[in-house]
Structures are given as C-alpha cells and as structure tokens.
Design a protein around this motif. Structure first.
Motif, PDB file in Angstrom:
ATOM      1  N   TRP A  50       0.820  -1.213   0.000  1.00  0.00           N
ATOM      2  CA  TRP A  50       0.000   0.000   0.000  1.00  0.00           C
ATOM      3  C   TRP A  50       0.857   1.267   0.000  1.00  0.00           C
ATOM      4  O   TRP A  50       0.627   2.200   0.742  1.00  0.00           O
ATOM      5  N   TYR A 143      -8.874  11.690  -2.852  1.00  0.00           N
ATOM      6  CA  TYR A 143      -8.917  10.890  -1.625  1.00  0.00           C
ATOM      7  C   TYR A 143      -7.792  11.375  -0.726  1.00  0.00           C
ATOM      8  O   TYR A 143      -6.631  11.399  -1.128  1.00  0.00           O
ATOM      9  N   SER A 157     -14.690  10.161  -2.980  1.00  0.00           N
ATOM     10  CA  SER A 157     -14.156   8.800  -2.954  1.00  0.00           C
ATOM     11  C   SER A 157     -15.309   7.831  -2.687  1.00  0.00           C
ATOM     12  O   SER A 157     -16.379   8.243  -2.234  1.00  0.00           O
ATOM     13  N   ALA A 219      -6.084   6.648  -4.899  1.00  0.00           N
ATOM     14  CA  ALA A 219      -7.190   5.719  -4.698  1.00  0.00           C
ATOM     15  C   ALA A 219      -8.238   5.813  -5.793  1.00  0.00           C
ATOM     16  O   ALA A 219      -9.002   4.871  -6.008  1.00  0.00           O
ATOM     17  N   GLY A 221      -7.764   5.643  -8.830  1.00  0.00           N
ATOM     18  CA  GLY A 221      -7.383   4.806  -9.965  1.00  0.00           C
ATOM     19  C   GLY A 221      -6.112   5.271 -10.633  1.00  0.00           C
ATOM     20  O   GLY A 221      -5.959   5.112 -11.846  1.00  0.00           O
ATOM     21  N   TYR A 378     -15.257  -0.549  -7.872  1.00  0.00           N
ATOM     22  CA  TYR A 378     -14.566  -0.830  -6.619  1.00  0.00           C
ATOM     23  C   TYR A 378     -15.216  -1.984  -5.868  1.00  0.00           C
ATOM     24  O   TYR A 378     -14.543  -2.764  -5.202  1.00  0.00           O
ATOM     25  N   ARG A 398      -3.410  -5.064  -6.288  1.00  0.00           N
ATOM     26  CA  ARG A 398      -4.768  -4.804  -5.810  1.00  0.00           C
ATOM     27  C   ARG A 398      -5.452  -3.872  -6.801  1.00  0.00           C
ATOM     28  O   ARG A 398      -5.289  -2.651  -6.717  1.00  0.00           O
ATOM     29  N   LEU A 400      -7.773  -1.309  -8.634  1.00  0.00           N
ATOM     30  CA  LEU A 400      -8.672  -0.244  -8.199  1.00  0.00           C
ATOM     31  C   LEU A 400      -9.816  -0.205  -9.211  1.00  0.00           C
ATOM     32  O   LEU A 400      -9.732   0.463 -10.239  1.00  0.00           O
ATOM     33  N   THR A 403      -8.832  -0.547 -12.870  1.00  0.00           N
ATOM     34  CA  THR A 403      -7.474  -0.024 -13.028  1.00  0.00           C
ATOM     35  C   THR A 403      -6.469  -1.005 -12.433  1.00  0.00           C
ATOM     36  O   THR A 403      -6.566  -1.367 -11.254  1.00  0.00           O
TER      37      THR A 403
END
Length: 441
Positions: A50, A143, A157, A219, A221, A378, A398, A400, A403
């Motif tokens: 992250w 975000y 968001s 966040a 994308g 999402y 992960r 998005l 994306t």
C-alpha cells in the motif's frame, strides 16, 4: 503453521467485508520486494504494501537505525521536548522540499497530516481576521484519508457517503485525468481551470484552501494530470489568496521520479502533507510542512492563538530515526527511483503492447497504471477474483476497480518487474477469454 481463516482471528480487517472476504494471507517474513507466506509461497510485493515500502522489506540500514535508536530513546512527550532524530529529519525535509516550506509539524499518518493542514488553513484565516474564509475546494476523485477532517476534502471517494451528514460542504471541481496521447487532455484542463477561476471570482473571499493530490490521484485509480494544470490552478488560487495544499502522502519521496511531485510539477504549495514512504515503510509517521507566513499567524504572546493539535506518538524517536535513514538512502541512491519510469515503459512494450483489452497506459516516475476493459467497479465481485488470481501467479496487486497499477519498491529487480508484467498479461488474456465471466445465480 496452519493458514488462518476469518473465524480463527479476532482481527477486523480494514477495507474488508468480513463475511465474504477470503481468509487473510499470513506473512512470516519479507526481504526486498518478496513476501513469504506461512504456506511457503513467495510473492512479489508490486504495490509496496500500500505504497509505503520504498527501499524494500527488511532493509538492513533501516533496521539498524531503529535498533540503535531503541537502545537510546524509544519515546518522549513531544510537547515541550525534542530529540536528535526529529531535529535531523526536520532539517532534511526543509533542505530538500520547496524553499518556502520551512516549518515542520509532526503527526502519525497520512490522514492526520491532512487533518493538520485543514486545521492550519482554517485557523490561519481566523488569525488573519478573515473568518469568512472557511470553505474548501477539492477535486472529483480526490482521496485524502479516512478520518472525518480528511474526508471533508475528499467527498467523492467511494467511502465517504455513509458519513455525509457529519461533513461540512465542499466545492468539488473536475480533475482533468489524462494519459499519453489523450486527444482531450488540453480541453479537460481548460474546462477545469475555467471552473476554478469562475468559482473564485464568484466568491473571492469565501475559500480558505484548495486540496489536491499533485500529478497522481491514488485511490481514484492512479489518475494522472499534467504539470501545466497544477501550475495554472496554483497561480489562480494564489491570485485570490487561497492557500494551496498538496497531499503528497503517496507521491512524496521519489514516487513521481522526483523527490516530491511539487518539484516535478514546478509548483510550490503553502502546505505539504507527507507520510507513507517517509519512514521507508517501517513505522507510522507523518509531517505537514508549512510556510513561514502560516507559522507566523500562530506565533503570538496570546497562548490561545497557538496551534492546538497533537497525538501521543507525535515525533516518535524510532519513527524519526527510520525516516532519517530512509531519506538519506533516497539522497544517496536517486537512480533507484529515477530509473523506474523507463523500466516500466520497457516492460509495457515487451509484454503488453499486443494485449488488446488493456488501454490508457500511463506512467509517472515509479507509478504505472492501465485500464482493463471490464465492467469492474470498486465493489465488483471481479476485483477480489482478479486479486486472487494475481496471488496465484506470485504477485501482490490490488486492482482499483478496472485499473491495474504497479507501484513497486525501488529495489525491485528487472526479473521481478518482468514477472509482474507477465502476470498482468496472463490475467488480461484470461479476462478476454471469458475466464472471469460473472457466475450465474
């Protein structure tokens, strides 16, 4: 060691629907860009856990800095005290950030760095005798964190809506997301710039500050804008006296190919929020950098005019020591992050150029992103299925929504980066072949 299930653990996972999610994967150790799971599998951490792990996991320089500091001073109240790691870090930040940012306020994480900036911007105008300047400007897709103050300036968001009754109004402007070869880039920029100018012209003394993630909205994308847009809105905001706040929680510390996105964009904010990679991913820490003018608005004989904000772990010595070591690594090895953009493009050309359902390739420094032609949002069932498939291929990604993005630690090898792109190629082909078609009821 057995693999955990959701019912085995009392842990309530973040950003997770606990009833339907896969059991969490237990990591037993990590080295460089690799994570080792309890079942013996090794996977490439292609998103820097992250976006925080700059230099890779278990970096010996950072580990040594924390160990040495822990044997000297692990914590002390920061109100009325200071210590060498905090002083060193503050001087490093001031020396290498835009020249006007010369005051450093410590906090704990990205959300609190934004909270600090919001409160400073609001109170700055109170101290200046202009209390009517109390409204904020944000951008669609922005975000800035999950605490209430941070959510105040990120009200578009996917996660803010349940808390709408608690949040003050925000003026939202369009964000001109673009990609190389986008024929509408200039038009989108011009429309957003015109809307900002119209907004400020209509209410010139209403707005306290403008908040934006410079160059890359994370966040939302990994949506990217051009430096010309940031230069234009910064000039307009300053012409109307509106403070410019850059949320570089993600983009700071080399992520955009420069130490800071504001440097790459050729702009200078009034407040700069930093966290995530600040400690190299080792310990929670954040800072908000401010101009001398903002600092002086609170500098007074009257104690009630001070800036009242703090946390128990503000300026923690262990986190500061790790951050000093991490920053010095960045300064000594700039080629680590400066070379990644070229390496991304090379891999995209080699592995993805002929994959027809991938589009809008874009890269900004160490950050690469593309759109997978699906209907995924999402909260789509497809997203965890894609994530699961990437894990099977030995890569932590992960998505998005639709994306796909890569944001690796700077130590990632050419072979590891190639593996990441090969996994994206494989998954995109499988999507095109219908392997991820919705399961009928």
């Amino acid at each position: 060691m057995p693999i955990l299930t959701m019912t085995d653990s009392p842990i309530w996972q973040p950003f997770t629907q606990m009833k339907t999610a896969d059991a969490p994967l237990k990591v037993v150790r990590a080295q460089g860009a690799m994570l080792e799971l309890s079942d013996g599998r090794r996977i490439i951490d292609a998103i820097s856990s992250w976006w925080v792990t700059l230099h890779g996991h278990s970096h010996p320089v950072l580990a040594q800095a924390i160990s040495e500091q822990a044997q000297t001073l692990e914590h002390v109240i920061f109100a009325g005290f200071t210590h060498e790691p905090a002083e060193q870090l503050a001087h490093l930040l001031c020396a290498h950030s835009p020249a006007g940012l010369q005051r450093v306020f410590f906090s704990d994480n990205g959300s609190t760095a934004v909270e600090v900036a919001l409160k400073m911007a609001y109170q700055y105008w109170q101290r200046r005798g202009q209390p009517q300047r109390s409204r904020f400007i944000g951008f669609v897709g922005g975000y800035h964190g999950d605490t209430l103050g941070a959510m105040t300036v990120g009200q578009s968001s996917p996660w803010w809506q349940p808390f709408q009754p608690l949040l003050p109004p925000l003026t939202l402007l369009p964000y001109p997301a673009t990609y190389p070869g986008d024929p509408e880039a200039a038009t989108k920029e011009a429309q957003a710039i015109a809307q900002l100018e119209d907004t400020l012209k209509a209410d010139p003394e209403t707005y306290a500050a403008l908040f934006i993630e410079p160059l890359v909205q994370g966040a939302a994308g990994m949506r990217m804008c051009r430096p010309t847009f940031l230069q234009a809105i910064s000039e307009i905001a300053k012409a109307y006296g509106v403070l410019v706040v850059y949320d570089e929680v993600m983009t700071g510390f080399g992520r955009t190919g420069a130490l800071f996105a504001c440097e790459k964009a050729g702009t200078q904010p009034d407040l700069l929020c930093l966290s995530k990679g600040l400690s190299g991913g080792c310990l929670p820490i954040a800072v908000t950098l401010a101009t001398e003018e903002i600092y002086q608005a609170f500098y007074d004989d009257d104690p009630t005019r001070a800036f009242y904000h703090s946390h128990s772990y503000t300026g923690n010595p262990l986190a500061c020591a790790a951050s000093v070591a991490s920053f010095r690594l960045l300064l000594s090895e700039p080629e680590r992050y400066q070379s990644l953009e070229t390496r991304h493009w090379q891999c995209q050309r080699q592995y993805l150029a002929d994959v027809s359902n991938l589009k809008h390739f874009r890269t900004c420094g160490t950050i690469a992103a593309m759109e997978l032609e699906t209907e995924a949002s999402y909260f789509s069932d497809l997203v965890p299925r894609l994530r699961r498939r990437f894990i099977e291929l030995g890569v932590l990604l992960r998505p998005l929504g639709n994306t796909l993005y890569i944001l690796p630690p700077y130590c990632i090898t050419d072979a590891e980066l190639a593996t990441v792109y090969q996994a994206i190629r494989q998954v995109a082909i499988e999507v095109a072949q219908g392997c991820f078609a919705p399961v009928s009821a």
